[in-house]
Write a protein that holds these residues in place. Structure first.
Motif, PDB file in Angstrom:
ATOM      1  N   PHE A  30       0.834  -1.200   0.000  1.00 10.19           N
ATOM      2  CA  PHE A  30       0.000   0.000   0.000  1.00 10.19           C
ATOM      3  C   PHE A  30       0.872   1.255   0.000  1.00 10.19           C
ATOM      4  O   PHE A  30       0.646   2.179  -0.782  1.00 10.19           O
ATOM      5  N   ARG A  31       1.898   1.259   0.854  1.00 12.85           N
ATOM      6  CA  ARG A  31       2.729   2.456   0.997  1.00 12.85           C
ATOM      7  C   ARG A  31       3.661   2.671  -0.187  1.00 12.85           C
ATOM      8  O   ARG A  31       3.865   3.810  -0.620  1.00 12.85           O
ATOM      9  N   THR A  32       4.240   1.590  -0.707  1.00 14.57           N
ATOM     10  CA  THR A  32       5.261   1.735  -1.745  1.00 14.57           C
ATOM     11  C   THR A  32       4.732   1.570  -3.171  1.00 14.57           C
ATOM     12  O   THR A  32       5.422   1.930  -4.126  1.00 14.57           O
ATOM     13  N   ARG A  33       3.504   1.034  -3.307  1.00 12.51           N
ATOM     14  CA  ARG A  33       2.960   0.833  -4.647  1.00 12.51           C
ATOM     15  C   ARG A  33       1.626   1.545  -4.854  1.00 12.51           C
ATOM     16  O   ARG A  33       1.447   2.283  -5.834  1.00 12.51           O
ATOM     17  N   THR A  34       0.666   1.341  -3.936  1.00 17.87           N
ATOM     18  CA  THR A  34      -0.661   1.914  -4.136  1.00 17.87           C
ATOM     19  C   THR A  34      -0.645   3.438  -4.067  1.00 17.87           C
ATOM     20  O   THR A  34      -1.186   4.115  -4.964  1.00 17.87           O
ATOM     21  N   ILE A  35      -0.053   3.995  -3.013  1.00 13.35           N
ATOM     22  CA  ILE A  35      -0.022   5.459  -2.891  1.00 13.35           C
ATOM     23  C   ILE A  35       0.726   6.098  -4.063  1.00 13.35           C
ATOM     24  O   ILE A  35       0.225   7.053  -4.662  1.00 13.35           O
ATOM     25  N   PRO A  36       1.930   5.595  -4.415  1.00 13.89           N
ATOM     26  CA  PRO A  36       2.603   6.187  -5.579  1.00 13.89           C
ATOM     27  C   PRO A  36       1.768   6.117  -6.856  1.00 13.89           C
ATOM     28  O   PRO A  36       1.788   7.050  -7.674  1.00 13.89           O
ATOM     29  N   ARG A  37       1.018   5.041  -7.040  1.00 11.37           N
ATOM     30  CA  ARG A  37       0.175   4.939  -8.234  1.00 11.37           C
ATOM     31  C   ARG A  37      -0.962   5.963  -8.197  1.00 11.37           C
ATOM     32  O   ARG A  37      -1.305   6.562  -9.224  1.00 11.37           O
ATOM     33  N   LEU A  38      -1.555   6.152  -7.028  1.00 11.23           N
ATOM     34  CA  LEU A  38      -2.606   7.167  -6.905  1.00 11.23           C
ATOM     35  C   LEU A  38      -2.028   8.561  -7.158  1.00 11.23           C
ATOM     36  O   LEU A  38      -2.639   9.384  -7.845  1.00 11.23           O
ATOM     37  N   LEU A  39      -0.845   8.806  -6.610  1.00 12.94           N
ATOM     38  CA  LEU A  39      -0.214  10.107  -6.789  1.00 12.94           C
ATOM     39  C   LEU A  39       0.241  10.315  -8.232  1.00 12.94           C
ATOM     40  O   LEU A  39       0.245  11.447  -8.723  1.00 12.94           O
ATOM     41  N   SER A  40       0.604   9.240  -8.898  1.00 13.46           N
ATOM     42  CA  SER A  40       1.113   9.363 -10.264  1.00 13.46           C
ATOM     43  C   SER A  40       0.070   9.942 -11.212  1.00 13.46           C
ATOM     44  O   SER A  40       0.398  10.629 -12.168  1.00 13.46           O
ATOM     45  N   VAL A  41      -1.205   9.673 -10.927  1.00 11.21           N
ATOM     46  CA  VAL A  41      -2.281  10.238 -11.748  1.00 11.21           C
ATOM     47  C   VAL A  41      -2.252  11.756 -11.647  1.00 11.21           C
ATOM     48  O   VAL A  41      -2.440  12.469 -12.635  1.00 11.21           O
ATOM     49  N   ALA A  42      -2.008  12.248 -10.418  1.00  8.16           N
ATOM     50  CA  ALA A  42      -1.954  13.698 -10.211  1.00  8.16           C
ATOM     51  C   ALA A  42      -0.651  14.293 -10.719  1.00  8.16           C
ATOM     52  O   ALA A  42      -0.572  15.490 -10.981  1.00  8.16           O
ATOM     53  N   MET A  43       0.384  13.445 -10.878  1.00  8.33           N
ATOM     54  CA  MET A  43       1.690  13.940 -11.295  1.00  8.33           C
ATOM     55  C   MET A  43       1.891  13.879 -12.805  1.00  8.33           C
ATOM     56  O   MET A  43       2.754  14.540 -13.351  1.00  8.33           O
ATOM     57  N   VAL A  44       1.069  13.093 -13.505  1.00  6.49           N
ATOM     58  CA  VAL A  44       1.239  12.906 -14.953  1.00  6.49           C
ATOM     59  C   VAL A  44       1.141  14.239 -15.681  1.00  6.49           C
ATOM     60  O   VAL A  44       1.987  14.594 -16.490  1.00  6.49           O
ATOM     61  N   GLN A  45       0.096  15.000 -15.373  1.00  6.65           N
ATOM     62  CA  GLN A  45      -0.109  16.267 -16.055  1.00  6.65           C
ATOM     63  C   GLN A  45       1.045  17.230 -15.766  1.00  6.65           C
ATOM     64  O   GLN A  45       1.497  17.952 -16.641  1.00  6.65           O
ATOM     65  N   SER A  46       1.536  17.188 -14.532  1.00  7.25           N
ATOM     66  CA  SER A  46       2.615  18.092 -14.152  1.00  7.25           C
ATOM     67  C   SER A  46       3.884  17.805 -14.950  1.00  7.25           C
ATOM     68  O   SER A  46       4.546  18.709 -15.440  1.00  7.25           O
ATOM     69  N   THR A  47       4.227  16.507 -15.093  1.00  5.47           N
ATOM     70  CA  THR A  47       5.450  16.154 -15.802  1.00  5.47           C
ATOM     71  C   THR A  47       5.292  16.331 -17.309  1.00  5.47           C
ATOM     72  O   THR A  47       6.256  16.486 -18.019  1.00  5.47           O
TER      73      THR A  47
END
Length: 204
Positions: free
Chosen positions: A184-201
């Motif tokens: 959950f900490r090392t895979r799920t949260i980063p995946r959830l955050l990656s959706v919010a980070m895609v547009q930024s990158t």
């Protein structure tokens, strides 16, 4: 600290331990008193009823984790996303230390409290709102710092993280799999955050 305060704190601590292990319906005043070697009269000196005891446990539980979050938020050496990860890392350490009897009091109560306990359900809902607001605050810090996209819906993201967290703890209990929280900490949260980070990158 007075003897009375110490006795009350001991009862709350033991009540929390037993509630995490057995849920609302499974906790009895008698076993708590026996474990602490406290007479029944002392219990009713501090708490009007079992429900009052549960509400006191909720208050203490929320205060403990609020203090921990505030300490993390005050650390100038961590970015907001590092604070978020450190927050769940501390929780992971506690869960592993207390496995398999550990867990989230909010989740346990939500699953085991009966429909007649309106005061507890109301207090529990408020606890979730406070927790959600704290996660949003961390994510807002990340948004303002450019760690996630400026258009990210931090309230929705916080909801997804909390929902995934509670599901993870249920899986840990059901499968006796303490590694679930690491995922959950090392895979799920980063995946959830990656959706919010895609547009930024992707933004030039």
């Amino acid at each position: 600290m007075s003897i009375q305060s110490t006795t009350r704190d001991m009862l709350i601590s033991e009540g929390l331990r037993q509630m995490l292990a057995h849920g609302y319906e499974g906790i009895g005043i008698g076993p708590v008193l026996s474990a602490m070697n406290v007479p029944k009269g002392s219990f009713y000196y501090f708490f009007k009823s079992k429900d009052d005891f549960v509400l006191s446990i909720l208050d203490a539980y929320e205060a403990r984790y609020r203090t921990m979050r505030e300490a993390l938020l005050a650390d100038p050496n961590l970015t907001s996303l590092q604070k978020l990860d450190r927050y769940f890392e501390v929780i992971e350490e506690e869960l592993l230390d207390h496995h398999p009897s550990g867990g989230c009091l909010y989740g346990v109560l939500a699953q085991t409290v009966t429909a007649r306990d309106a005061a507890i359900r109301t207090r529990l809902a408020r606890s979730y709102e406070t927790w959600h607001a704290a996660i949003v605050e961390i994510l807002e810090g990340a948004r303002k710092a450019g760690e996630i996209d400026a258009t990210s819906d931090t309230a929705e993201l916080a909801t997804d993280i909390i929902d995934a967290y509670e599901g993870t703890l249920i899986r840990m209990k059901a499968t006796d799999d303490p590694a679930a929280f690491r995922r959950f900490r090392t895979r799920t949260i980063p995946r959830l955050l990656s959706v919010a980070m895609v547009q930024s990158t992707a933004t030039p």
